[in-house]
Write an enzyme that holds these catalytic residues in place. Structure first.
Site, mmCIF file in Angstrom:
data_model
loop_
_atom_site.group_PDB
_atom_site.id
_atom_site.type_symbol
_atom_site.label_atom_id
_atom_site.label_comp_id
_atom_site.label_asym_id
_atom_site.label_seq_id
_atom_site.Cartn_x
_atom_site.Cartn_y
_atom_site.Cartn_z
ATOM 1 N N GLU A 21 58.763 92.983 26.728
ATOM 2 C CA GLU A 21 57.652 93.277 25.812
ATOM 3 C C GLU A 21 56.592 92.178 25.843
ATOM 4 O OE1 GLU A 21 56.493 95.561 24.000
ATOM 5 O OE2 GLU A 21 58.091 96.986 23.567
ATOM 6 N N TYR A 44 54.660 82.774 3.761
ATOM 7 C CA TYR A 44 54.247 82.865 2.355
ATOM 8 C C TYR A 44 54.499 81.540 1.632
ATOM 9 C CZ TYR A 44 54.573 87.780 3.675
ATOM 10 O OH TYR A 44 54.425 88.978 4.328
ATOM 11 N N CYS A 48 54.174 103.769 11.291
ATOM 12 C CA CYS A 48 53.170 102.906 11.913
ATOM 13 C C CYS A 48 52.390 103.653 12.991
ATOM 14 C CB CYS A 48 53.832 101.669 12.499
ATOM 15 S SG CYS A 48 54.768 100.727 11.285
ATOM 16 N N CYS A 68 47.677 97.990 11.617
ATOM 17 C CA CYS A 68 48.762 98.972 11.654
ATOM 18 C C CYS A 68 48.447 100.062 10.653
ATOM 19 C CB CYS A 68 50.104 98.327 11.318
ATOM 20 S SG CYS A 68 51.481 99.420 11.714
ATOM 21 N N ARG A 90 57.511 95.854 2.093
ATOM 22 C CA ARG A 90 57.201 97.283 1.985
ATOM 23 C C ARG A 90 56.877 97.659 0.549
ATOM 24 N NH1 ARG A 90 61.357 99.518 6.617
ATOM 25 N NH2 ARG A 90 60.347 98.320 8.289
ATOM 26 N N LYS A 133 58.670 92.331 17.806
ATOM 27 C CA LYS A 133 58.878 92.687 16.407
ATOM 28 C C LYS A 133 60.101 93.580 16.314
ATOM 29 C CE LYS A 133 56.803 94.849 12.390
ATOM 30 N NZ LYS A 133 55.608 95.438 11.779
ATOM 31 N N LYS A 148 58.927 88.091 15.306
ATOM 32 C CA LYS A 148 59.053 88.477 13.899
ATOM 33 C C LYS A 148 60.270 89.358 13.690
ATOM 34 C CE LYS A 148 56.755 91.359 10.588
ATOM 35 N NZ LYS A 148 55.678 92.226 10.273
HETATM 36 C C1 PBG Z 1 53.476 96.667 9.046
HETATM 37 C C2 PBG Z 1 54.003 95.304 8.826
HETATM 38 C C3 PBG Z 1 55.241 94.953 8.281
HETATM 39 C C4 PBG Z 1 55.227 93.569 8.176
HETATM 40 C C5 PBG Z 1 54.015 93.125 8.679
HETATM 41 N N1 PBG Z 1 53.278 94.209 9.092
HETATM 42 C C6 PBG Z 1 56.362 95.781 7.787
HETATM 43 C C7 PBG Z 1 57.025 96.752 8.649
HETATM 44 O O1 PBG Z 1 56.867 96.786 9.862
HETATM 45 O O2 PBG Z 1 57.741 97.560 8.068
HETATM 46 C C8 PBG Z 1 56.325 92.729 7.595
HETATM 47 C C9 PBG Z 1 55.889 91.482 6.917
HETATM 48 C C10 PBG Z 1 56.902 90.888 6.009
HETATM 49 O O3 PBG Z 1 58.013 91.409 5.814
HETATM 50 O O4 PBG Z 1 56.590 89.825 5.460
HETATM 51 N N2 PBG Z 1 53.586 97.136 10.340
HETATM 52 ZN ZN ZN Z 2 53.196 99.358 10.298
#
Ligand code: PBG
Ligand code: ZN
Length: 323
Positions: free
Chosen positions: A231, A311, A128, A118, A203, A193, A246
């Site tokens: 999707e 995590y 993104c 990304c 972030r 997502k 997610k």
């Molecule tokens: C980036 C991305 C994000 C996460 C994974 N890849 C953040 C977003 O989309 O703003 C989130 C991971 C997390 O919160 O643990 N595209």
């Molecule tokens: Zn992103």
């Protein structure tokens, strides 16, 4: 005669025998944040127990993870030069590409390396994709993502995981990989997502917050379960090998629905905000942290997740909570 379900709950041995849901360390993928430089291990405030690593310290930490039985990692690159067009994201010497090369040369097939694909950590505006008149441009972004995925694959990544939510990116990436002889590099799609406030701590960790606006014009609306199916079907047809939901905790219904509707493996991402809430309440002594963490892990598995990105994985194995 009274029916007595409690009979099967009488002892621990019996409960273990009749347990309907089981967890295995093989289900876990452990995320890592990689930064440029040397000898860096820098804790992330909002995510206690999670750090930024430079490639050298990453190698050592991954070795520790592997001793615990964690052999799948998901890499995020942080701290690269930010530009309008995210050009540092597909540099063959990007922080992620370099880390992948080092990990694969150290551990080979014993370690399965997945990379997040990304642009948000590589763009000045933090979106993104490529921004034009405040709108993320779909098809030009897919081109960048394809190049980024190829650079990771050529560095030795076993799997790429696009997290951007552009239309057609799985097809774009699949074609790019195949045209370059990378037909064995797998794709795990962040298919479902949601635009979620649960990404807050991440972030900070990835320095990837959008400067202006939000991600609602590309990430999904959490009110729309039917749209999630649309999707995921598209991603499957475009060639995804694994589909992901997610965040995870607030979306167990979606994990369940996806498990019933596809024959692909289903992954869920237990995201940063879900992690930080548990860690914070645990630190305060408001909840029994270990018990809540394991209850959450079983919830993902019970909902139908075959793969859990979390995590918590390192601590669970380190402390033997699954033994
Ligand atoms: C980036 C991305 C994000 C996460 C994974 N890849 C953040 C977003 O989309 O703003 C989130 C991971 C997390 O919160 O643990 N595209
Ligand atoms: Zn992103």
């Amino acid at each position: 005669m009274l029916i007595r379900p409690r009979r099967l709950r009488k002892s621990s041995v019996l409960r273990e025998m009749v347990a309907e849901t089981r967890l295995s360390k093989d289900m876990f993928i452990y995320p890592y944040f990689v930064v440029p430089g040397k000898n860096i291990v820098h804790g992330i405030d909002a995510m206690p127990g999670v750090s930024h690593f430079s490639a050298d310290t990453l190698l050592k930490d991954v070795e520790k993870s592997m001793k615990l039985g964690l052999n799948k990692v998901l890499l995020f690159g942080v701290g690269e030069e930010k530009t309008e067009d995210a050009s540092s994201s597909f540099d063959k010497n990007s922080v992620v590409a370099n880390a992948v090369r080092e990990l694969k040369s150290a551990f080979g097939e014993d370690l399965y390396v997945i990379t997040d694909v990304c642009t948000c950590a590589y763009t000045t505006h933090g979106h993104c994709g490529i921004l034009h008149q405040d709108y993320v441009q779909n098809d030009p972004t897919v081109q960048i993502l394809s190049k980024m995925a190829l650079s990771h694959a050529q560095a030795g990544a076993d799997m790429v995981a696009p997290s951007d939510m552009m239309d057609g990116r799985i097809l774009g990436i699949r074609e790019k990989l195949d045209q370059n002889g990378m037909e064995n590099t797998a794709i795990m799609s962040y298919s479902i997502k949601f635009a979620s406030a649960y990404y807050g701590p991440f972030r900070e960790a990835a320095d990837s917050a959008p400067g202006k606006g939000d991600r609602k014009a590309y990430q999904m609306d959490f009110r729309n379960p039917r749209e999630t199916m649309r999707e995921s079907v598209l991603d499957e047809h475009e060639g995804a090998d694994i589909l992901m939901v997610k965040p995870a905790l607030a979306y167990l219904d979606v994990i369940h629905r996806l498990r019933e509707s596809t024959n692909l493996p289903v992954a869920c991402y237990n995201v940063s905000g879900e992690y930080s809430m548990v860690k914070a309440a645990g630190a305060k002594g408001w909840i029994d942290e270990q018990k809540v963490i394991m209850e959450n892990m079983y919830a993902f598995s019970r909902a139908g997740a075959n793969i859990i990105i979390t995590y918590h994985a390192r601590e669970i194995l380190e402390k033997g909570w699954m033994d």
